[in-house]
Design a protein around this motif. Structure first.
Motif, PDB file in Angstrom:
ATOM      1  N   TYR A 142     -11.307  -5.118  26.400  1.00  0.00           N
ATOM      2  CA  TYR A 142     -11.224  -4.110  25.349  1.00  0.00           C
ATOM      3  C   TYR A 142     -12.268  -3.031  25.606  1.00  0.00           C
ATOM      4  CZ  TYR A 142      -8.647  -7.758  22.844  1.00  0.00           C
ATOM      5  OH  TYR A 142      -7.747  -8.739  22.490  1.00  0.00           O
ATOM      6  N   GLU A 143     -11.848  -1.788  25.485  1.00  0.00           N
ATOM      7  CA  GLU A 143     -12.770  -0.657  25.584  1.00  0.00           C
ATOM      8  C   GLU A 143     -13.289  -0.348  24.181  1.00  0.00           C
ATOM      9  OE1 GLU A 143     -13.492   0.292  28.607  1.00  0.00           O
ATOM     10  OE2 GLU A 143     -11.876  -0.946  29.465  1.00  0.00           O
ATOM     11  N   MET A 144     -14.608  -0.407  24.012  1.00  0.00           N
ATOM     12  CA  MET A 144     -15.229  -0.240  22.708  1.00  0.00           C
ATOM     13  C   MET A 144     -15.804   1.178  22.566  1.00  0.00           C
ATOM     14  SD  MET A 144     -14.622  -3.397  21.955  1.00  0.00           S
ATOM     15  CE  MET A 144     -15.376  -3.488  20.323  1.00  0.00           C
ATOM     16  N   ARG A 145     -15.601   1.770  21.387  1.00  0.00           N
ATOM     17  CA  ARG A 145     -16.183   3.096  21.153  1.00  0.00           C
ATOM     18  C   ARG A 145     -16.395   3.299  19.661  1.00  0.00           C
ATOM     19  NH1 ARG A 145     -12.876   7.276  19.493  1.00  0.00           N
ATOM     20  NH2 ARG A 145     -10.635   6.836  19.354  1.00  0.00           N
ATOM     21  N   LEU A 146     -17.230   4.280  19.344  1.00  0.00           N
ATOM     22  CA  LEU A 146     -17.497   4.616  17.955  1.00  0.00           C
ATOM     23  C   LEU A 146     -16.242   5.194  17.311  1.00  0.00           C
ATOM     24  CD1 LEU A 146     -19.749   4.815  15.749  1.00  0.00           C
ATOM     25  CD2 LEU A 146     -20.106   7.157  16.536  1.00  0.00           C
ATOM     26  N   SER A 147     -15.896   4.675  16.143  1.00  0.00           N
ATOM     27  CA  SER A 147     -14.738   5.178  15.422  1.00  0.00           C
ATOM     28  C   SER A 147     -15.142   6.167  14.342  1.00  0.00           C
ATOM     29  CB  SER A 147     -13.966   4.017  14.795  1.00  0.00           C
ATOM     30  OG  SER A 147     -12.904   4.491  14.004  1.00  0.00           O
ATOM     31  N   ASP A 148     -16.192   5.820  13.590  1.00  0.00           N
ATOM     32  CA  ASP A 148     -16.631   6.685  12.492  1.00  0.00           C
ATOM     33  C   ASP A 148     -18.072   6.321  12.166  1.00  0.00           C
ATOM     34  OD1 ASP A 148     -16.315   8.642  10.444  1.00  0.00           O
ATOM     35  OD2 ASP A 148     -16.144   7.028   8.987  1.00  0.00           O
TER      36      ASP A 148
END
Length: 291
Positions: free
Chosen positions: A51-57
């Protein structure tokens, strides 16, 4: 869902609980036996997912402006051999001052097929320096007691309610409830997080089943592995402090759960910021056969 959890700025995901959810009760006092029986009707697909993780909000008060990383998750085993779960997640978090922290979380658990034994260990590195290490095991000694023995970070013993579920038990319970058409499941969860000292009250909200072929935005790996041919359910799980009595969860995890236990569209909400995980690779592993 494996799935310690990131609680502060460099900490973004509770690995042990999250791991348990990715493989994927008010319960009666006889929960342990009844859950084992119902779990036999659910078969989890051993798999390796990335899974590629990133900031959503993020709210301005969080001080977080960026999160980038990757999570590698591997689930294997069977009811007769027990379930093994290994996860590693590396994330880089950037704050509003432009400073970055690199966090490397590693966890490994093994759970007996009927949920009577549970072993766990995890380690957290911050900027390549080893920090927290947790190691222990839990055992249902009698129908009235679950005993936990910790060896790291210090030797300790805990006695837990017989109602607690271990991670794979919890995932099986959620899938079982979804297949039965239930819309909510409450359960006490013990996954060895927070240095092995924490039990969470969980409330799982289960959306209406999505029939095969209803997802039109599947990632390429999901299509290749036939997830479009399986039913799925939108799941939202809130985690509450057992002694706090707070009606607001400490955090909330949303995801799309398939009937073989694979998950996608991951979203973890901490209130002042949230991160998302998008499936980038999926490989099915060989299933163990029970003699």
């Amino acid at each position: 869902m494996p799935f310690a959890m990131f609680r502060h700025v460099p900490d973004t995901v509770r690995v042990l609980t999250l791991a348990a959810l990715l493989c994927g009760a008010s319960l009666a006092s006889s929960m342990a036996g009844s859950m084992a029986a119902s779990a036999e009707e659910v078969t989890l697909q051993p798999h390796r997912a990335i899974y590629e993780m990133r900031l959503s909000d993020a709210r301005s008060a969080s001080g977080i402006v960026g999160v980038d990383g990757r999570m590698v998750y591997e689930f294997s085993g069977s009811e007769c051999e027990g379930y093994t779960l290994n996860m590693r997640m590396v994330t880089q978090m950037t704050d509003s001052q432009g400073e970055t922290n690199l966090t490397d979380l590693r966890s490994s658990t093994w759970e007996e097929g009927h949920g009577n034994k549970f072993r766990f260990q995890s380690a957290q590195y911050l900027n390549d320096k080893l920090g927290d290490v947790t190691m222990g095991r839990a055992l249902r000694q009698t129908p009235n007691e679950v005993q936990v023995r910790l060896t790291q970070p210090a030797q300790a013993e805990l006695n837990l309610s017989p109602k607690v579920l271990f991670p794979t038990q919890h995932s099986l319970a959620v899938i079982d409830a979804a297949k039965a058409g239930r819309s909510m499941l409450e359960a006490e969860l013990y996954d060895g997080s927070e240095q092995g000292q924490k039990v969470y009250d969980t409330t799982s909200f289960i959306g209406d089943a999505r029939p095969p072929g209803s997802d039109k935005d599947l990632e390429a790996p999901a299509k290749e592995r036939g997830l479009d041919k399986l039913r799925s359910w939108p799941i939202s799980i809130g985690y509450f402090e057992t002694k706090g009595g707070d009606l607001t969860p400490a955090y909330q995890i949303d995801f799309l759960l398939y009937e073989n236990g694979v998950s996608r569209k991951l979203q973890i909400d901490y209130g002042d910021f949230s991160i998302e995980g998008n499936l980038s690779q999926l490989e099915y592993l060989q299933k163990d056969t029970c003699d």
